[in-house]
Write a protein that holds these residues in place. Structure first.
Motif, PDB file in Angstrom:
ATOM      1  N   LEU A 132     -50.827  24.565  17.718  1.00 39.62           N
ATOM      2  CA  LEU A 132     -51.493  24.733  16.426  1.00 39.62           C
ATOM      3  C   LEU A 132     -51.453  23.431  15.637  1.00 39.62           C
ATOM      4  CD1 LEU A 132     -50.042  28.218  15.472  1.00 39.62           C
ATOM      5  CD2 LEU A 132     -52.260  27.722  16.465  1.00 39.62           C
ATOM      6  N   ASN A 133     -52.368  23.289  14.726  1.00 35.12           N
ATOM      7  CA  ASN A 133     -52.467  22.059  13.936  1.00 35.12           C
ATOM      8  C   ASN A 133     -52.275  22.404  12.463  1.00 35.12           C
ATOM      9  OD1 ASN A 133     -52.914  19.521  13.025  1.00 35.12           O
ATOM     10  ND2 ASN A 133     -55.126  19.520  13.373  1.00 35.12           N
ATOM     11  N   GLY A 134     -51.060  22.195  11.958  1.00 40.28           N
ATOM     12  CA  GLY A 134     -50.783  22.457  10.546  1.00 40.28           C
ATOM     13  C   GLY A 134     -50.066  23.776  10.359  1.00 40.28           C
ATOM     14  N   SER A 135     -49.258  23.867   9.324  1.00 39.66           N
ATOM     15  CA  SER A 135     -48.443  25.053   9.049  1.00 39.66           C
ATOM     16  C   SER A 135     -49.308  26.261   8.689  1.00 39.66           C
ATOM     17  CB  SER A 135     -47.466  24.763   7.909  1.00 39.66           C
ATOM     18  OG  SER A 135     -48.167  24.394   6.734  1.00 39.66           O
ATOM     19  N   TYR A 136     -50.454  26.055   8.038  1.00 35.96           N
ATOM     20  CA  TYR A 136     -51.297  27.170   7.656  1.00 35.96           C
ATOM     21  C   TYR A 136     -51.852  27.873   8.897  1.00 35.96           C
ATOM     22  CZ  TYR A 136     -55.212  29.832   5.763  1.00 35.96           C
ATOM     23  OH  TYR A 136     -56.071  30.843   5.437  1.00 35.96           O
ATOM     24  N   LYS A 137     -52.325  27.088   9.875  1.00 34.94           N
ATOM     25  CA  LYS A 137     -52.841  27.663  11.109  1.00 34.94           C
ATOM     26  C   LYS A 137     -51.730  28.380  11.877  1.00 34.94           C
ATOM     27  CE  LYS A 137     -56.737  24.552  11.936  1.00 34.94           C
ATOM     28  NZ  LYS A 137     -57.358  23.592  12.892  1.00 34.94           N
ATOM     29  N   GLN A 138     -50.532  27.780  11.833  1.00 27.93           N
ATOM     30  CA  GLN A 138     -49.403  28.426  12.497  1.00 27.93           C
ATOM     31  C   GLN A 138     -49.139  29.805  11.913  1.00 27.93           C
ATOM     32  OE1 GLN A 138     -46.046  25.786  12.222  1.00 27.93           O
ATOM     33  NE2 GLN A 138     -47.219  24.013  12.918  1.00 27.93           N
ATOM     34  N   LYS A 139     -49.123  29.857  10.588  1.00 29.02           N
ATOM     35  CA  LYS A 139     -48.839  31.109   9.894  1.00 29.02           C
ATOM     36  C   LYS A 139     -49.915  32.148  10.179  1.00 29.02           C
ATOM     37  CE  LYS A 139     -47.834  32.988   5.324  1.00 29.02           C
ATOM     38  NZ  LYS A 139     -47.707  32.670   3.880  1.00 29.02           N
ATOM     39  N   LYS A 140     -51.202  31.736  10.140  1.00 29.89           N
ATOM     40  CA  LYS A 140     -52.295  32.673  10.374  1.00 29.89           C
ATOM     41  C   LYS A 140     -52.273  33.181  11.813  1.00 29.89           C
ATOM     42  CE  LYS A 140     -55.058  33.747   7.987  1.00 29.89           C
ATOM     43  NZ  LYS A 140     -55.108  34.913   7.068  1.00 29.89           N
ATOM     44  N   LYS A 141     -51.959  32.281  12.741  1.00 30.79           N
ATOM     45  CA  LYS A 141     -51.917  32.677  14.140  1.00 30.79           C
ATOM     46  C   LYS A 141     -50.825  33.731  14.381  1.00 30.79           C
ATOM     47  CE  LYS A 141     -53.197  32.188  18.479  1.00 30.79           C
ATOM     48  NZ  LYS A 141     -54.555  32.488  18.953  1.00 30.79           N
ATOM     49  N   LEU A 142     -49.660  33.504  13.791  1.00 28.86           N
ATOM     50  CA  LEU A 142     -48.562  34.458  13.947  1.00 28.86           C
ATOM     51  C   LEU A 142     -48.888  35.787  13.275  1.00 28.86           C
ATOM     52  CD1 LEU A 142     -45.449  32.158  13.392  1.00 28.86           C
ATOM     53  CD2 LEU A 142     -46.137  33.278  15.509  1.00 28.86           C
ATOM     54  N   GLU A 143     -49.540  35.726  12.114  1.00 33.60           N
ATOM     55  CA  GLU A 143     -49.919  36.961  11.424  1.00 33.60           C
ATOM     56  C   GLU A 143     -50.909  37.767  12.260  1.00 33.60           C
ATOM     57  OE1 GLU A 143     -51.410  35.807   7.638  1.00 33.60           O
ATOM     58  OE2 GLU A 143     -49.418  35.505   6.757  1.00 33.60           O
ATOM     59  N   ASN A 144     -51.888  37.090  12.888  1.00 33.81           N
ATOM     60  CA  ASN A 144     -52.881  37.785  13.708  1.00 33.81           C
ATOM     61  C   ASN A 144     -52.234  38.414  14.939  1.00 33.81           C
ATOM     62  OD1 ASN A 144     -54.981  37.134  11.987  1.00 33.81           O
ATOM     63  ND2 ASN A 144     -55.481  35.225  13.069  1.00 33.81           N
ATOM     64  N   LEU A 145     -51.282  37.688  15.515  1.00 32.40           N
ATOM     65  CA  LEU A 145     -50.570  38.240  16.675  1.00 32.40           C
ATOM     66  C   LEU A 145     -49.773  39.482  16.300  1.00 32.40           C
ATOM     67  CD1 LEU A 145     -49.283  35.017  18.471  1.00 32.40           C
ATOM     68  CD2 LEU A 145     -50.999  36.611  19.311  1.00 32.40           C
ATOM     69  N   GLN A 146     -49.131  39.421  15.133  1.00 36.06           N
ATOM     70  CA  GLN A 146     -48.340  40.567  14.685  1.00 36.06           C
ATOM     71  C   GLN A 146     -49.228  41.759  14.345  1.00 36.06           C
ATOM     72  OE1 GLN A 146     -46.124  38.729  11.509  1.00 36.06           O
ATOM     73  NE2 GLN A 146     -44.415  38.172  12.856  1.00 36.06           N
TER      74      GLN A 146
END
Length: 261
Positions: free
Chosen positions: A167-181
């Motif tokens: 992932l590129n950037g903390s925001y994308k990281q957070k959104k990716k984890l939220e979508n997975l959850q």
């Protein structure tokens, strides 16, 4: 006088014919006190055979003096001579003995450690084969010291280091984890909606493979169908995808019987 002789001859002929006609002999096959199923009973003289049922019972045609051959893969071969008593009895009892197998002698040696090397079979001066000698691209890569994984309720495991690196950037990281959850929670709700019996007995999916099977069906739109409460269409999608699924318990075609409400 002639009539008397004719009468005696007729009686003698009838007795002779009756003695030469085979009779139905019934009986039971036992191993100790247990009745044995699938034992083969053969009368080679009449060229006929029978098999004992689940209660150990059998029926076969036989004459006095016939030898019945009793055969089973797991029991000793046996022969039984048919006597007058057998022909009169309602059921004859035949006992079998368990077959014994002689194994070759095995010599146990002192247990060796997992790092012991047998010098007799060790090949010397062979080239060393590893990632570096093969010039593989990951030969010099190192595993992170504190590699962690994120495990979701549905059974999906994601490498945290690999995920963050991709992932590129903390925001994308957070959104990716939220979508997975969110996906994980929806898969969990779908599994709870259907019983394990539905997956195992109707779809023929192994219980330990239910979660991977649901993950496999994500691309078929099952989450959207469940969100819109299109349960009949959702059931159809699961059924269709189970027929050729690598997680099948067997290859039998399945039919939907019941859904938990």
């Amino acid at each position: 006088m002639r009539k008397l002789l004719l009468f005696l001859f007729s009686i003698t002929s009838l007795i002779s014919i009756a003695q030469n006609n085979p009779k139905i002999v019934s009986g039971y096959i036992y191993l100790d006190s247990l009745k044995i199923q699938d034992v083969h009973i053969i009368n080679p003289k009449l060229d006929i055979g029978s098999v004992s049922d689940e209660k150990g019972r059998f029926e076969i045609l036989a004459l006095k003096g016939d030898i019945l051959i009793i055969s089973h893969l797991n029991f000793e071969y046996k022969e039984h001579l048919i006597t007058d008593e057998n022909l009169k009895e309602k059921a004859i009892i035949i006992h079998l003995d368990s077959k014994t197998y002689l194994l070759e002698e095995v010599i146990l040696k002192k247990k060796k450690g997992i790092f012991d090397v047998d010098k007799d079979i060790l090949l010397h001066n062979l080239p060393i084969v590893n990632a570096k000698t093969l010039n593989l691209p990951y030969a010099n890569s190192k595993k992170p010291k504190n590699e962690k994984t994120v495990t979701f309720k549905s059974g999906v495991s994601v490498s945290l280091g690999g995920l963050i690196g991709a992932l590129n950037g903390s925001y994308k990281q957070k959104k990716k984890l939220e979508n997975l959850q969110k996906t994980d929670n929806k898969l969990l709700k779908i599994r709870k909606h259907f019983t394990d019996s539905f997956f195992v007995h109707q779809l023929k999916i192994k219980k330990e493979h239910i979660n991977p099977f649901l993950e496999h069906c994500i691309s078929k739109g099952i989450i959207n169908l469940y969100h819109k409460e299109k349960l009949l269409e959702l059931t159809t999608v699961l059924l269709n995808n189970s027929k050729n699924s690598p997680y099948l318990l067997d290859k039998e075609k399945t039919t939907v019987v019941g859904i938990q409400k």
